[in-house]
Write a protein that holds these residues in place. Structure first.
Motif, mmCIF file in Angstrom:
data_model
loop_
_atom_site.group_PDB
_atom_site.id
_atom_site.type_symbol
_atom_site.label_atom_id
_atom_site.label_comp_id
_atom_site.label_asym_id
_atom_site.label_seq_id
_atom_site.Cartn_x
_atom_site.Cartn_y
_atom_site.Cartn_z
ATOM 1 N N MET A 47 0.891 -1.201 0.230
ATOM 2 C CA MET A 47 0.164 -0.224 0.201
ATOM 3 C C MET A 47 0.576 1.454 -0.453
ATOM 4 S SD MET A 47 -2.885 -0.612 -0.289
ATOM 5 C CE MET A 47 -3.011 -2.625 -1.019
ATOM 6 N N THR A 48 1.883 1.067 0.770
ATOM 7 C CA THR A 48 2.949 1.843 0.909
ATOM 8 C C THR A 48 3.486 2.490 -1.189
ATOM 9 O OG1 THR A 48 3.642 1.453 3.355
ATOM 10 C CG2 THR A 48 4.382 3.626 2.100
ATOM 11 N N LYS A 49 3.552 1.592 -1.186
ATOM 12 C CA LYS A 49 4.605 1.616 -2.772
ATOM 13 C C LYS A 49 3.547 2.015 -3.684
ATOM 14 C CE LYS A 49 4.839 -2.410 -5.018
ATOM 15 N NZ LYS A 49 5.564 -3.464 -5.857
ATOM 16 N N ILE A 50 2.034 1.907 -3.312
ATOM 17 C CA ILE A 50 0.486 2.486 -4.375
ATOM 18 C C ILE A 50 1.130 4.063 -3.710
ATOM 19 C CG2 ILE A 50 -1.461 2.783 -4.961
ATOM 20 C CD1 ILE A 50 -1.804 -0.613 -4.590
ATOM 21 N N TRP A 51 1.159 4.598 -2.267
ATOM 22 C CA TRP A 51 1.444 5.649 -2.442
ATOM 23 C C TRP A 51 2.146 6.333 -3.018
ATOM 24 C CZ3 TRP A 51 -1.800 9.584 -0.218
ATOM 25 C CH2 TRP A 51 -1.217 10.422 0.501
ATOM 26 N N LEU A 52 3.600 6.108 -2.570
ATOM 27 C CA LEU A 52 4.567 7.035 -2.437
ATOM 28 C C LEU A 52 4.291 6.837 -4.330
ATOM 29 C CD1 LEU A 52 7.636 4.668 -0.624
ATOM 30 C CD2 LEU A 52 6.107 7.449 -0.342
ATOM 31 N N GLU A 53 4.318 6.067 -5.082
ATOM 32 C CA GLU A 53 4.752 5.802 -6.655
ATOM 33 C C GLU A 53 3.435 7.471 -6.706
ATOM 34 O OE1 GLU A 53 6.407 4.078 -8.941
ATOM 35 O OE2 GLU A 53 7.829 4.009 -7.190
ATOM 36 N N ALA A 54 2.294 6.704 -6.797
ATOM 37 C CA ALA A 54 0.788 7.465 -7.583
ATOM 38 C C ALA A 54 0.880 8.529 -6.627
ATOM 39 C CB ALA A 54 -0.341 6.387 -8.068
ATOM 40 N N PHE A 55 0.456 8.844 -5.971
ATOM 41 C CA PHE A 55 0.341 9.689 -4.929
ATOM 42 C C PHE A 55 1.475 10.761 -4.861
ATOM 43 C CE2 PHE A 55 -2.997 7.180 -4.503
ATOM 44 C CZ PHE A 55 -3.961 7.888 -4.161
ATOM 45 N N TRP A 56 2.535 10.856 -4.213
ATOM 46 C CA TRP A 56 4.243 11.627 -3.601
ATOM 47 C C TRP A 56 5.170 11.994 -4.270
ATOM 48 C CZ3 TRP A 56 2.308 13.318 0.974
ATOM 49 C CH2 TRP A 56 3.761 14.370 1.364
ATOM 50 N N LYS A 57 5.298 11.039 -5.020
ATOM 51 C CA LYS A 57 6.263 11.148 -6.015
ATOM 52 C C LYS A 57 5.458 12.206 -7.106
ATOM 53 C CE LYS A 57 6.686 8.636 -9.931
ATOM 54 N NZ LYS A 57 6.319 7.721 -10.228
ATOM 55 N N PRO A 58 6.558 13.334 -7.742
ATOM 56 C CA PRO A 58 5.837 13.622 -8.696
ATOM 57 C C PRO A 58 6.027 13.470 -9.497
ATOM 58 C CG PRO A 58 8.289 14.392 -8.083
ATOM 59 C CD PRO A 58 7.917 13.563 -7.209
ATOM 60 N N ALA A 59 4.157 14.140 -10.884
ATOM 61 C CA ALA A 59 4.393 13.506 -11.659
ATOM 62 C C ALA A 59 5.425 12.934 -12.397
ATOM 63 C CB ALA A 59 3.091 14.185 -12.424
ATOM 64 N N PRO A 60 5.681 12.525 -13.862
ATOM 65 C CA PRO A 60 6.635 12.131 -14.775
ATOM 66 C C PRO A 60 6.706 13.365 -15.633
ATOM 67 C CG PRO A 60 5.532 10.181 -14.418
ATOM 68 C CD PRO A 60 4.953 10.639 -13.565
ATOM 69 N N GLU A 61 7.445 12.915 -16.641
ATOM 70 C CA GLU A 61 7.045 14.562 -17.441
ATOM 71 C C GLU A 61 6.248 13.915 -18.624
ATOM 72 O OE1 GLU A 61 11.253 16.500 -18.711
ATOM 73 O OE2 GLU A 61 11.945 16.380 -16.682
ATOM 74 N N THR A 62 6.400 13.553 -18.539
ATOM 75 C CA THR A 62 5.312 12.602 -20.231
ATOM 76 C C THR A 62 3.687 12.506 -19.974
ATOM 77 O OG1 THR A 62 5.824 10.251 -19.543
ATOM 78 C CG2 THR A 62 7.016 11.430 -21.222
ATOM 79 N N VAL A 63 2.759 12.632 -18.844
ATOM 80 C CA VAL A 63 1.659 12.440 -18.017
ATOM 81 C C VAL A 63 1.634 13.927 -17.258
ATOM 82 C CG1 VAL A 63 0.480 11.703 -16.494
ATOM 83 C CG2 VAL A 63 2.551 10.811 -17.078
ATOM 84 N N SER A 64 0.320 13.913 -17.912
ATOM 85 C CA SER A 64 -0.260 15.318 -17.697
ATOM 86 C C SER A 64 -1.601 14.719 -16.225
ATOM 87 C CB SER A 64 -0.957 16.285 -18.457
ATOM 88 O OG SER A 64 -1.600 15.367 -19.669
ATOM 89 N N VAL A 65 -1.584 15.137 -15.246
ATOM 90 C CA VAL A 65 -2.222 14.761 -14.127
ATOM 91 C C VAL A 65 -3.850 15.752 -15.048
ATOM 92 C CG1 VAL A 65 -3.497 14.608 -11.852
ATOM 93 C CG2 VAL A 65 -1.063 14.365 -12.853
ATOM 94 N N ARG A 66 -4.713 15.098 -14.952
ATOM 95 C CA ARG A 66 -5.954 16.266 -15.413
ATOM 96 C C ARG A 66 -6.824 15.702 -14.377
ATOM 97 N NH1 ARG A 66 -10.919 14.211 -17.834
ATOM 98 N NH2 ARG A 66 -10.537 12.202 -17.304
ATOM 99 N N PRO A 67 -7.331 17.287 -14.039
ATOM 100 C CA PRO A 67 -8.800 17.455 -12.698
ATOM 101 C C PRO A 67 -9.936 16.456 -13.007
ATOM 102 C CG PRO A 67 -8.300 19.024 -13.780
ATOM 103 C CD PRO A 67 -7.083 18.220 -14.215
ATOM 104 N N LEU A 68 -10.420 15.675 -12.550
ATOM 105 C CA LEU A 68 -11.641 15.466 -13.000
ATOM 106 C C LEU A 68 -13.101 16.219 -13.587
ATOM 107 C CD1 LEU A 68 -12.566 12.712 -9.818
ATOM 108 C CD2 LEU A 68 -11.611 12.607 -12.404
ATOM 109 N N SER A 69 -13.976 15.912 -14.164
ATOM 110 C CA SER A 69 -15.066 16.780 -14.457
ATOM 111 C C SER A 69 -15.832 16.708 -13.113
ATOM 112 C CB SER A 69 -15.520 16.288 -15.446
ATOM 113 O OG SER A 69 -16.698 15.355 -15.167
ATOM 114 N N ARG A 70 -16.911 17.798 -13.191
ATOM 115 C CA ARG A 70 -17.738 17.725 -12.291
ATOM 116 C C ARG A 70 -18.674 16.484 -12.132
ATOM 117 N NH1 ARG A 70 -20.791 20.800 -8.787
ATOM 118 N NH2 ARG A 70 -22.818 20.117 -9.283
ATOM 119 N N ARG A 71 -19.162 16.300 -13.009
ATOM 120 C CA ARG A 71 -19.834 14.670 -13.423
ATOM 121 C C ARG A 71 -18.848 13.616 -12.085
ATOM 122 N NH1 ARG A 71 -23.988 12.381 -16.486
ATOM 123 N NH2 ARG A 71 -23.196 9.960 -17.202
#
Lengths: 505, 143
Positions: free
Chosen positions: A429-453
């Motif tokens: 679980m820590t692995k998922i947390w560190l990789e997906a949530f904590w570390k900065p996004a890789p340059e190739t990836v842009s994090v997209r916010p969710l739409s309201r719906r």
């Protein structure tokens, strides 16, 4: 009372049929799916209140009085399982509103009818009081889940689906064989009647063979060691709402069947000296299932795969409760079952949101989620830490009960395995947390916010499930009392047997 | 799909006979060999024969509705047959009987017959849907 006990099967069946009739109108289908799941949830809550004092409701199908006819039986365990199944189904139906893959798919006949038929099979398995009927509900479940797995196609999915259906057919054949043997030995298939008949048969050797066959049959359904390999092949390929339902419910139906059938029919009185054989196998299975599951998860680098492997290791805990064969052990298994479905389904839902925002479930290609959406981080941490058993969340109490039950009868090795596996779960679980949530996004990836719906449909169910996890953790006592009543009825089934066999109609 | 005059002619004669036979099987099925499942299979065999001879479009024309809808209606009829017993105050799926005297003989009608009709429709709808899915895909491939 017969009306109430029948509704858990009738509601999803009718909703599924209506959704099938609305096949050309996807919006209406979705509305029917949500309404059906909500109605089922409402009925199950009424049922839970009705049986919370440890009473048992019986409905004799077609007015054929048990043990001649098929009886539907609702006791505290089945009522709670129906409630959680309905909640999971409702969450999936709402979540699917935001899933373009599920909404836009032209795949026939759409998600809602299959989801409803799946719920029908699951609830049927929870309420039936007849071994052959249990087999029938397994088939209903298998067919609908196979259709859900294969829907949309794709090579990887079809391969996973084929493996799933192939192994499950083996399980079905084993179950049919054992049903036939039991009928030959006792002349009845009603579970309550079997309780008496199996003792009266006085054939411990033959019954032990039946127990082993059933162990394999239910073991494949529950994905225990060494029969689990269909699960990591099939689950990661599914659309998220379906994956959440599968992850939460399907394997747990196998665990439920073990909890229901083994103490009731194949207990120490019926099996005699050979019972130790069943118990020993269960202990080994529990330990190895916990270990292989968690080690398999540690080797993965994709969110869905990690979570899929963790299903297996968590099944081990529930088997452990049964393997201890004490009241506290079984109560612990029941508590674990109730807590686990909520947590596991929720983790898959969160993984779906994370995938939606970063575009991938591969841990290496994700990152920066905490910066973009801190609330999602919190919503992930609650079920993740609960899964690992961190106090004060629900998983802690579930593990505490099992560990205590294990220590009481001196199964130190099994307890040690359970604790180590809890620690390794935390690692994943820590692995998922560190990789997906904590570390900065890789340059190739842009994090997209969710739409309201999307936020409404996806985060709504996640938030509710996270709250339930916290509530079960903080107010563990009522849940424990309920689980204790349910567990007691499994270990000392005299009231169950009397109510079913003495059912006026 | 090509078919010769022998197949064409015999299909025209056989299909109504088979449908009639399937209804007969459905009718006698409650206490004697037969029933909704067997009747439905015979009826689907008739439809498939029709489809083999005159093309898949013939099945759609004969059914007049989408085969999946036929199956869903069949399921609904089956559930209603079960629920009728329930509304009468007995448990789900209890058989209720209604025996009017027709032409001097008792005609036993009941919810089991209704249930069998539901099964019949489910079988006809499902088999036609399966067969159409295969046949129309092949046709599409040839075009």
């Amino acid at each position: 009372m017969s009306l109430l006990a029948t509704l858990p099967v009738v509601i999803p069946m009718v909703a599924g049929i209506l959704a099938l009739l609305a096949v050309s109108r996807p919006r209406l289908q979705q509305a029917i799916g949500i309404a059906g799941a909500a109605a089922l949830l409402a009925v199950s809550l009424v049922l839970m209140v009705a049986v919370s004092d440890g009473s048992v409701l019986v409905a004799a199908m077609g007015d054929w009085i048990p043990p001649i006819g098929i009886a539907l039986v609702v006791d505290p365990l089945s009522a709670a399982m129906i409630a959680i199944a309905a909640a999971t189904g409702l969450a999936a139906a709402v979540y699917a509103l935001a899933d373009p893959r599920a909404a836009r798919t032209r795949a026939w006949p759409g998600l809602p009818p299959l989801l409803m038929f799946l719920l029908c099979g699951v609830c049927g398995a929870f309420v039936t009081g007849d071994l052959f009927n249990l087999y029938v509900w397994f088939e209903v479940m298998l067919i609908s889940s196979f259709a859900l797995l294969a829907q949309g196609g794709g090579k990887e999915r079809l391969a996973g689906a084929l493996r799933y259906v192939g192994l499950n057919l083996v399980s079905t054949v084993m179950m049919l064989a054992s049903v036939g043997m039991l009928y030959g030995l006792t002349g009845t298939l009603n579970l309550a009647d079997l309780h008496n008949a199996a003792i009266a048969a006085d054939r411990p050797g033959a019954l032990a063979a039946v127990a082993m066959l059933l162990l394999i049959a239910f073991g494949i359904k529950a994905a225990v060691f060494p029969l689990f390999f269909w699960l990591p092949a099939a689950y990661p390929t599914l659309p998220i709402p379906v994956a959440a339902v599968f992850a939460g419910l399907l394997t747990k139906v196998g665990v439920y069947a073990m909890l229901r059938v083994f103490p009731l029919v194949l207990g120490p009185e019926a099996l005699g000296d050979t019972h130790i054989l069943l118990q020993e196998s269960l202990i080994w299975i529990a330990a190895l299932t916990m270990l292989t599951g968690v080690l398999g998860a540690a080797a993965q680098s994709d969110m869905r795969r990690i979570l899929s492997w963790h299903i297996i290791s968590q099944i081990g805990y529930m088997i452990m409760g049964l393997a201890l064969w004490t009241t506290l052990g079984v109560v612990g298994a029941v508590f674990y079952l109730l807590h686990h479905i909520i947590v596991k389904a929720n983790l898959f839902l969160v993984a779906g949101v994370a995938e939606r925002m970063t575009g991938s479930g591969e841990l290496a290609k994700t990152g920066g989620l905490y910066k973009q959406a801190p609330w999602l981080g919190v919503l992930f941490l609650i079920p993740a830490l609960s899964l690992a058993g961190v106090p004060p969340l629900s998983g802690f109490w579930a593990k505490y009960l099992l560990v205590r039950a294990g220590l009481e009868i001196g199964e130190y090795v099994l307890v040690a395995v359970a604790l180590v596996v809890g620690l390794l779960t935390l690692y994943s679980m820590t692995k998922i947390w560190l990789e997906a949530f904590w570390k900065p996004a890789p340059e190739t990836v842009s994090v997209r916010p969710l739409s309201r719906r999307e936020s409404l449909a996806m985060l709504g169910p996640i938030t509710v499930f996270a709250l339930m996890t916290v509530v079960i953790g903080l107010a563990a006592e009522p849940v424990f009392i309920y689980a204790e009543r349910a567990g007691l009825l499994l270990v000392e089934p005299a009231p169950y047997v009397e109510t079913v066999l003495g059912a006026p109609r | 799909m090509k078919s010769g005059p022998i197949l064409n002619t015999s299909t025209r004669g056989l299909v109504p006979l088979m449908i009639a036979f399937s209804v007969f099987l459905l009718w006698r099925g409650h206490n004697l060999p037969g029933g909704g499942f067997i009747g439905g299979l015979v009826a689907s065999a008739a439809l498939v024969l029709d489809g083999l001879t005159f093309g898949p479009g013939m099945i759609r024309r004969r059914l007049r509705a989408d085969p999946v809808t036929v199956a869903a209606v069949g399921l609904l009829v089956g559930v209603i047959a079960g629920l009728l017993g329930w509304f009468a105050g007995s448990p789900f799926l209890t058989g209720l009987w209604w025996k009017p005297i027709v032409g001097g003989a008792e005609l036993p009608l009941g919810t089991p017959l209704l249930f069998d009709i539901g099964v019949y429709l489910v079988v006809v709808g499902t088999i036609s849907a399966l067969w159409l899915a295969l046949a129309e895909r092949r046709q599409g491939g040839e075009d």
